[in-house]
Write a protein that holds these residues in place. Structure first.
Motif, PDB file in Angstrom:
ATOM      1  N   GLY A 126       0.825  -1.163   0.216  1.00 40.63           N
ATOM      2  CA  GLY A 126      -0.013   0.059   0.044  1.00 40.63           C
ATOM      3  C   GLY A 126       0.857   0.968  -0.044  1.00 40.63           C
ATOM      4  N   GLY A 127       2.078   1.319   0.133  1.00 38.26           N
ATOM      5  CA  GLY A 127       3.101   2.315   0.143  1.00 38.26           C
ATOM      6  C   GLY A 127       2.892   2.968   1.384  1.00 38.26           C
ATOM      7  N   MET A 128       2.383   2.482   2.554  1.00 34.15           N
ATOM      8  CA  MET A 128       2.239   3.291   3.726  1.00 34.15           C
ATOM      9  C   MET A 128       3.155   2.821   4.589  1.00 34.15           C
ATOM     10  N   LEU A 129       3.644   4.151   5.548  1.00 39.53           N
ATOM     11  CA  LEU A 129       4.567   4.025   6.931  1.00 39.53           C
ATOM     12  C   LEU A 129       3.631   4.481   7.895  1.00 39.53           C
ATOM     13  N   GLU A 130       3.716   3.804   9.009  1.00 38.52           N
ATOM     14  CA  GLU A 130       3.019   4.414  10.292  1.00 38.52           C
ATOM     15  C   GLU A 130       3.860   3.807  11.453  1.00 38.52           C
ATOM     16  N   THR A 131       3.566   4.951  12.122  1.00 34.27           N
ATOM     17  CA  THR A 131       4.318   4.713  13.599  1.00 34.27           C
ATOM     18  C   THR A 131       3.342   5.469  14.715  1.00 34.27           C
ATOM     19  N   GLN A 132       3.480   5.078  16.119  1.00 33.73           N
ATOM     20  CA  GLN A 132       2.832   5.964  17.032  1.00 33.73           C
ATOM     21  C   GLN A 132       3.976   6.348  18.009  1.00 33.73           C
ATOM     22  N   GLY A 133       5.035   6.257  17.804  1.00 33.11           N
ATOM     23  CA  GLY A 133       6.162   6.933  18.252  1.00 33.11           C
ATOM     24  C   GLY A 133       6.348   8.376  18.182  1.00 33.11           C
ATOM     25  N   GLU A 134       7.423   8.796  18.861  1.00 37.13           N
ATOM     26  CA  GLU A 134       8.068  10.268  18.701  1.00 37.13           C
ATOM     27  C   GLU A 134       8.594  10.326  17.093  1.00 37.13           C
ATOM     28  N   VAL A 135       8.338  11.522  16.410  1.00 38.46           N
ATOM     29  CA  VAL A 135       8.599  11.607  15.057  1.00 38.46           C
ATOM     30  C   VAL A 135       9.403  12.957  14.632  1.00 38.46           C
ATOM     31  N   THR A 136      10.352  12.994  14.111  1.00 40.48           N
ATOM     32  CA  THR A 136      10.923  14.273  13.596  1.00 40.48           C
ATOM     33  C   THR A 136      10.971  14.179  11.982  1.00 40.48           C
ATOM     34  N   VAL A 137      10.615  15.120  11.266  1.00 39.85           N
ATOM     35  CA  VAL A 137      10.803  15.432   9.943  1.00 39.85           C
ATOM     36  C   VAL A 137      11.338  16.636   9.711  1.00 39.85           C
ATOM     37  N   GLU A 138      12.647  16.587   9.079  1.00 42.77           N
ATOM     38  CA  GLU A 138      13.604  17.854   8.730  1.00 42.77           C
ATOM     39  C   GLU A 138      13.305  17.792   7.401  1.00 42.77           C
ATOM     40  N   GLY A 139      13.058  19.064   6.775  1.00 46.14           N
ATOM     41  CA  GLY A 139      12.994  19.400   5.539  1.00 46.14           C
ATOM     42  C   GLY A 139      13.895  20.632   5.071  1.00 46.14           C
ATOM     43  N   LYS A 140      14.351  20.630   3.838  1.00 47.64           N
ATOM     44  CA  LYS A 140      15.353  21.900   3.497  1.00 47.64           C
ATOM     45  C   LYS A 140      14.835  23.256   4.073  1.00 47.64           C
ATOM     46  N   LYS A 141      13.461  23.606   4.461  1.00 44.15           N
ATOM     47  CA  LYS A 141      13.117  24.819   5.007  1.00 44.15           C
ATOM     48  C   LYS A 141      12.260  24.808   6.193  1.00 44.15           C
ATOM     49  N   PHE A 142      12.363  23.622   6.885  1.00 46.77           N
ATOM     50  CA  PHE A 142      11.388  23.422   7.984  1.00 46.77           C
ATOM     51  C   PHE A 142      11.829  22.203   8.646  1.00 46.77           C
ATOM     52  N   ASN A 143      11.154  22.075  10.001  1.00 44.81           N
ATOM     53  CA  ASN A 143      11.408  20.804  10.963  1.00 44.81           C
ATOM     54  C   ASN A 143      10.050  20.764  11.651  1.00 44.81           C
ATOM     55  N   LEU A 144       9.758  19.418  11.771  1.00 40.99           N
ATOM     56  CA  LEU A 144       8.384  18.898  12.308  1.00 40.99           C
ATOM     57  C   LEU A 144       8.927  17.966  13.497  1.00 40.99           C
ATOM     58  N   GLU A 145       8.193  18.378  14.512  1.00 40.13           N
ATOM     59  CA  GLU A 145       8.220  17.134  15.654  1.00 40.13           C
ATOM     60  C   GLU A 145       6.732  16.797  16.088  1.00 40.13           C
ATOM     61  N   GLY A 146       6.577  15.465  16.540  1.00 34.43           N
ATOM     62  CA  GLY A 146       5.600  15.156  16.925  1.00 34.43           C
ATOM     63  C   GLY A 146       5.349  13.786  17.408  1.00 34.43           C
ATOM     64  N   LYS A 147       3.972  13.313  17.813  1.00 29.89           N
ATOM     65  CA  LYS A 147       3.843  11.995  18.120  1.00 29.89           C
ATOM     66  C   LYS A 147       2.874  11.190  17.098  1.00 29.89           C
ATOM     67  N   GLY A 148       3.374  10.005  16.745  1.00 24.19           N
ATOM     68  CA  GLY A 148       2.379   9.420  15.685  1.00 24.19           C
ATOM     69  C   GLY A 148       2.639   9.995  14.347  1.00 24.19           C
ATOM     70  N   LEU A 149       2.796   8.976  13.459  1.00 26.65           N
ATOM     71  CA  LEU A 149       2.658   9.384  11.884  1.00 26.65           C
ATOM     72  C   LEU A 149       2.267   8.495  10.827  1.00 26.65           C
ATOM     73  N   GLN A 150       1.741   8.899   9.789  1.00 28.31           N
ATOM     74  CA  GLN A 150       1.057   8.426   8.637  1.00 28.31           C
ATOM     75  C   GLN A 150       1.522   8.832   7.544  1.00 28.31           C
ATOM     76  N   ALA A 151       2.473   8.144   6.745  1.00 27.76           N
ATOM     77  CA  ALA A 151       3.133   8.561   5.640  1.00 27.76           C
ATOM     78  C   ALA A 151       2.602   7.736   4.380  1.00 27.76           C
ATOM     79  N   ASP A 152       1.880   8.193   3.297  1.00 26.92           N
ATOM     80  CA  ASP A 152       1.420   7.715   2.180  1.00 26.92           C
ATOM     81  C   ASP A 152       2.378   7.935   0.889  1.00 26.92           C
ATOM     82  N   ASN A 153       3.038   6.907   0.587  1.00 25.81           N
ATOM     83  CA  ASN A 153       4.163   7.279  -0.525  1.00 25.81           C
ATOM     84  C   ASN A 153       3.386   7.496  -1.818  1.00 25.81           C
ATOM     85  N   ASN A 154       2.322   6.954  -2.095  1.00 27.03           N
ATOM     86  CA  ASN A 154       1.693   6.922  -3.206  1.00 27.03           C
ATOM     87  C   ASN A 154       1.130   8.502  -3.559  1.00 27.03           C
TER      88      ASN A 154
END
Length: 170
Positions: A126-154
């Motif tokens: 399905g092209g999905m990545l899911e977690t309930q843990g702590e998450v960090t997303v680092e982009g070129k111009k932003f940083n995101l932090e939080g808990k739990g993640l759903q990523a749909d690559n499609n």
């Protein structure tokens, strides 16, 4: 005549001993393979309509006794269509569903961002990545932090579920 009989008995006894030792080695080998089987340098390629969707490599894979799961160590999963590379310390690969449950530090990278978390489930079909843990997303111009993640690559969507903190860089 006695020498011939003794020589013949010696050959028969030697053959019997060799036969016994040879059958003992085979039995030991079968027990070892049934209990301690593993692969070094595992590579799984998943194709759909002749096109590679993803490639999973692991430094080591311990196969379960029923052969339906493999405990992986030193994991790299390259999602071809999405241009993403997922790296992790260890995980469990389900041979039937092709899902990977990952434990330990997980890093998912593509050309625009890096996602870091732990304990994730990758639904490769399905092209999905899911977690309930702590998450960090680092982009070129932003940083995101939080808990739990759903990523749909499609659909190229990433959603942080709770306690979101966003920092934008100039």
């Amino acid at each position: 005549m006695n020498k011939k009989i003794i020589f013949l008995l010696l050959i028969i006894i030697s053959s019997a001993i060799l036969f016994y030792l040879r059958s003992e080695k085979v039995a030991r080998l079968n027990v070892q393979l049934a209990g301690d089987s593993f692969f070094e340098g595992l590579k799984i390629i998943n194709k759909k309509d002749g096109i590679t969707e993803w490639v999973l490599t692991a430094k080591r894979a311990d196969i379960s006794k029923n052969g339906k799961e493999a405990l992986l160590r030193g994991i790299e999963m390259r999602l071809e269509k999405q241009g993403m590379m997922v790296q992790a310390e260890k995980g469990l690969y389900d041979m039937e569903t092709k899902n990977v449950t990952i434990d330990g530090i997980i890093t998912a990278r593509d050309k625009n961002y890096v996602i870091t978390t732990s304990q994730a489930l990758i639904d490769s079909s399905g092209g999905m990545l899911e977690t309930q843990g702590e998450v960090t997303v680092e982009g070129k111009k932003f940083n995101l932090e939080g808990k739990g993640l759903q990523a749909d690559n499609n659909e190229q969507k990433v959603r942080i579920l709770n306690n979101v903190k966003a920092t934008f860089n100039r």
